[in-house]
Every structure is written in structure tokens, then in C-alpha cells.
Enzyme design. Sequence first.
Site, PDB file in Angstrom:
ATOM      1  CE  LYS A  61      -4.253  -1.867   1.084  1.00 27.01           C
ATOM      2  NZ  LYS A  61      -5.418  -2.183   1.713  1.00 27.01           N
TER       3      LYS A  61
ATOM      4  CE  LYS B 192      -6.187  -7.011  -1.313  1.00 34.22           C
ATOM      5  NZ  LYS B 192      -7.450  -6.837  -0.630  1.00 34.22           N
TER       6      LYS B 192
ATOM      7  CE  LYS C 189     -13.662  -2.393   1.209  1.00 33.02           C
ATOM      8  NZ  LYS C 189     -12.346  -2.561   1.834  1.00 33.02           N
TER       9      LYS C 189
HETATM   10  N1  AQP Z   1      -9.601  -9.740  -3.461  1.00 32.84           N
HETATM   11  C1  AQP Z   1      -9.978 -10.330  -2.342  1.00 32.84           C
HETATM   12  N2  AQP Z   1     -10.251 -11.648  -2.319  1.00 32.84           N
HETATM   13  C2  AQP Z   1     -10.649 -12.251  -1.164  1.00 32.84           C
HETATM   14  N3  AQP Z   1     -10.805 -11.598  -0.003  1.00 32.84           N
HETATM   15  C3  AQP Z   1     -10.545 -10.284   0.010  1.00 32.84           C
HETATM   16  N4  AQP Z   1     -10.591  -9.347   0.979  1.00 32.84           N
HETATM   17  C4  AQP Z   1     -10.231  -8.146   0.477  1.00 32.84           C
HETATM   18  N5  AQP Z   1      -9.944  -8.261  -0.822  1.00 32.84           N
HETATM   19  C5  AQP Z   1     -10.129  -9.572  -1.139  1.00 32.84           C
HETATM   20  C6  AQP Z   1     -10.994  -9.634   2.340  1.00 32.84           C
HETATM   21  O1  AQP Z   1     -12.050  -8.742   2.676  1.00 32.84           O
HETATM   22  C7  AQP Z   1     -11.954  -8.464   4.066  1.00 32.84           C
HETATM   23  C8  AQP Z   1     -12.056  -6.996   4.305  1.00 32.84           C
HETATM   24  O2  AQP Z   1     -10.940  -6.329   3.787  1.00 32.84           O
HETATM   25  P1  AQP Z   1     -10.661  -4.840   4.182  1.00 32.84           P
HETATM   26  O3  AQP Z   1     -11.653  -3.944   3.565  1.00 32.84           O
HETATM   27  O4  AQP Z   1     -10.605  -4.687   5.651  1.00 32.84           O
HETATM   28  O5  AQP Z   1      -9.209  -4.597   3.677  1.00 32.84           O
HETATM   29  P2  AQP Z   1      -8.487  -4.992   2.362  1.00 32.84           P
HETATM   30  O6  AQP Z   1      -8.052  -6.418   2.467  1.00 32.84           O
HETATM   31  O7  AQP Z   1      -7.399  -3.977   2.176  1.00 32.84           O
HETATM   32  O8  AQP Z   1      -9.614  -4.838   1.249  1.00 32.84           O
HETATM   33  P3  AQP Z   1      -9.565  -4.001  -0.077  1.00 32.84           P
HETATM   34  O9  AQP Z   1     -10.850  -4.304  -0.806  1.00 32.84           O
HETATM   35  O10 AQP Z   1      -8.281  -4.279  -0.802  1.00 32.84           O
HETATM   36  O11 AQP Z   1      -9.659  -2.492   0.435  1.00 32.84           O
HETATM   37  P4  AQP Z   1      -8.741  -1.247   0.089  1.00 32.84           P
HETATM   38  O12 AQP Z   1      -8.635  -1.173  -1.388  1.00 32.84           O
HETATM   39  O13 AQP Z   1      -9.459  -0.072   0.671  1.00 32.84           O
HETATM   40  O14 AQP Z   1      -7.427  -1.468   0.773  1.00 32.84           O
HETATM   41  C9  AQP Z   1     -10.665  -9.072   4.583  1.00 32.84           C
HETATM   42  O15 AQP Z   1     -10.960 -10.305   5.224  1.00 32.84           O
HETATM   43  C10 AQP Z   1      -9.884  -9.312   3.324  1.00 32.84           C
HETATM   44  O16 AQP Z   1      -8.984 -10.389   3.451  1.00 32.84           O
END
Ligand code: AQP
Length: 339
Positions: A118, A201, A204
Amino acid sequence: MTEAKFTRRVFSGIKPSGCLTMGNYLGAIKRFVEMQNADYESIYCVVDMHAITVWQDPADLRFATRELAAAFIASGIDPEKSILFNQSQVPAHAELGWIFNCVARVGWMNRMTQFKDKAGKNAEAVSLGLYAYPSLMAADILAYHATHVPVGEDQKQHVELTRDIANKFNHDYKVDFFPQPEPIIEGPAARVMNLRDGSRKMSKSGASDMERINMTDDATLIAKKFKKAKSDPAPLPETVEGLKDRPEAKNLVGIYAALADTTPEAVIAEFAGAQWGRFKPALADLAVAKLEPISLEMGRLMQDPAEIDRILARGAAQANAIAQPILDKTYDIVGFVRS
Ligand code: AQP
């Protein structure tokens, strides 16, 4: 030791940092619902304090917090069965997070791959909160003495760090107070990949909307995104072993399997030798059939934000009733005078 001394309790959270993606749904929320329905004591959290580790416009954050709560409920989290709340309404998270900042070592944080991903080349300019994120996450889990943490693959390292923090706290203060929570990472969608690049991956906050399926996308947009999703020239293989070294194909088959509640083997058995022109429309139809009812229900719930706030407030009171005594005991162990 964990099983005997501690209640079987699930905690997990999601950041309101944008619209929920299919990755968050398949890797996390869908499995939260399964655990709730398997009679785990379940605590689910909209982790708004984690969201502000990167800039969030306040109005957008309020909207995303309510929309994420709506997504939890629309996906099957029942506020009568699970505790559902937003993190900033329960002060124990931040307070225990500070204590864990003093337990965790800088060297441990330096090994966190999510921070490196990140922060990228800009590590000097990102917030201190982004760096300390894993110790707040440890507090989220341990403030409830949670024993099971369903997460996607990307969060495994953070749950392992939570175990290290619990261990070090217990060791330093010579107590057996915090449990060793287990990460629960299962199923074909533990890491849903970006639709335009199978090595990254789905997120969001990814740069292009075309690389992810948002839970609020309509049928036309879902079909368009899958049609344009990167694949490769070969047809689908005869066996799952044939997906090796084909990251985009593997991802699309994994998404299909997770949506259909089946295995990649079963998907390959059905589509062996199929061209993408056949598989992608079938995948889009399945995604629409599974996601559209959730998206419609989210829309309905969002018509009444006051009701969402009421549900979050009630969940916060229930969460606080569990976390506050654990925080009080932690303060006593640490030696804080509470007069
Ligand atoms: N691509 C993914 N596949 C499977 N699981 C996923 N998770 C996130 N992306 C995937 C799981 O969703 C849960 C919540 O995640 P989060 O919002 O707390 O943080 P993150 O992992 O950083 O999710 P994002 O979507 O990538 O958010 P941004 O872009 O804002 O950083 C967790 O259980 C995560 O494993």
C-alpha cells in the site's frame, strides 16, 4: 489451550474505504454468514478507524460506513444473531490498540507485506496509522478474546501478527490472558484477483473500476466487466492442474466456483474445453443471479439510514459490554491506576 479457556468466538471486520467488491464478499462476508449460521458467537465490525489510515472524505466515509453495514445485512448477517457495529463507537479498540503499539516491535511491522504494497515507493509520506494498522487490528480481535478470524488470504499475515502480540503480552506480563486466534481462510475465493491483471488482488480502492466487480454494479455492467476481463487464448483445460500458470483463467474459475458454492474441479468438469465466449457469459449470469438480490436489498436498506444507525448503535452497546471488561482487566495487568 484456546478451545478450553476461551469461548468459540468469531471476530472480523471490513473497511468502509469504498464500495464493497466481489472479492470482499466472496473472501469475507459470505463466509461470515456461514459462520454465523454455524452458531459461532459472531462479532462483525465496520472498521472505520482503519479506513482513515488513507484519506477519506468525511461525507464519503459516513456514506460508505452505512452502505457497508447495509451490505452485511443484505448478505445475510442478522443483527439479532451477530453483533454488528462500527469500530469508532467502541473506544476499547483504540485504547487497546495503543497498548499493543507498545507491545509490537518495529521489526515486526517492517515485515508486513500489505504495508509495503500500500505504501509502495511513497513510504515516507503515508500516515503513521497505515504503518501501525496491524496493532489496531490485533486490538480489534483481542478486545473480544476472539478465537476465530475469517479473512481473505491477504490478511493472514496480520492475524499471525495478532498471535505474536497476544503471546508477547502474555509472556511480558506473565499472564495467560489473551487467546491465540486462528485465521480461517478457506474456499476457492480466498484471494480474488483483479479482472485486468491476474497477479494483483481485486481491491475497493484499485485505480480502475473495470478491474473489480462492485456489489452495487448492475447486470449490464457486470456482463461488460466479465466480457472485458483479461483471459488467455487457450480454452478452459480438461483438469484443474491445467490452470497452473494461467492466473486469469484460474481466477475466473475460482470466482465461478465460489459463486456456485462448488469446487474448481466441478467447474472444470462442466466447462472442460469451453471457449471464453461460452464461459464468460455463464459467469456473468451466475454473478448477476447471486449479487443482484444483495444489491437490491442494500438499496432498500439505504433508504432508511436512521435504521442502519440504530442497528449500529445497538451493536456497539453489545460490543462494548464484552470489550470494556477485557480492557479494564488489561489496564490492571499493565499497571494503570484507575481511581
Ligand atoms: N480480493 C480479495 N479476495 C478475497 N478476499 C478479500 N478481501 C479483500 N480483498 C479480497 C478480504 O475482505 C476483508 C475486508 O478487507 P478490508 O476492507 O478490511 O481490507 P483490504 O483487504 O485492504 O480490502 P480491499 O478491498 O483491498 O480495500 P482497500 O482497497 O481499501 O485497501 C478481509 O478479510 C480481506 O482479506
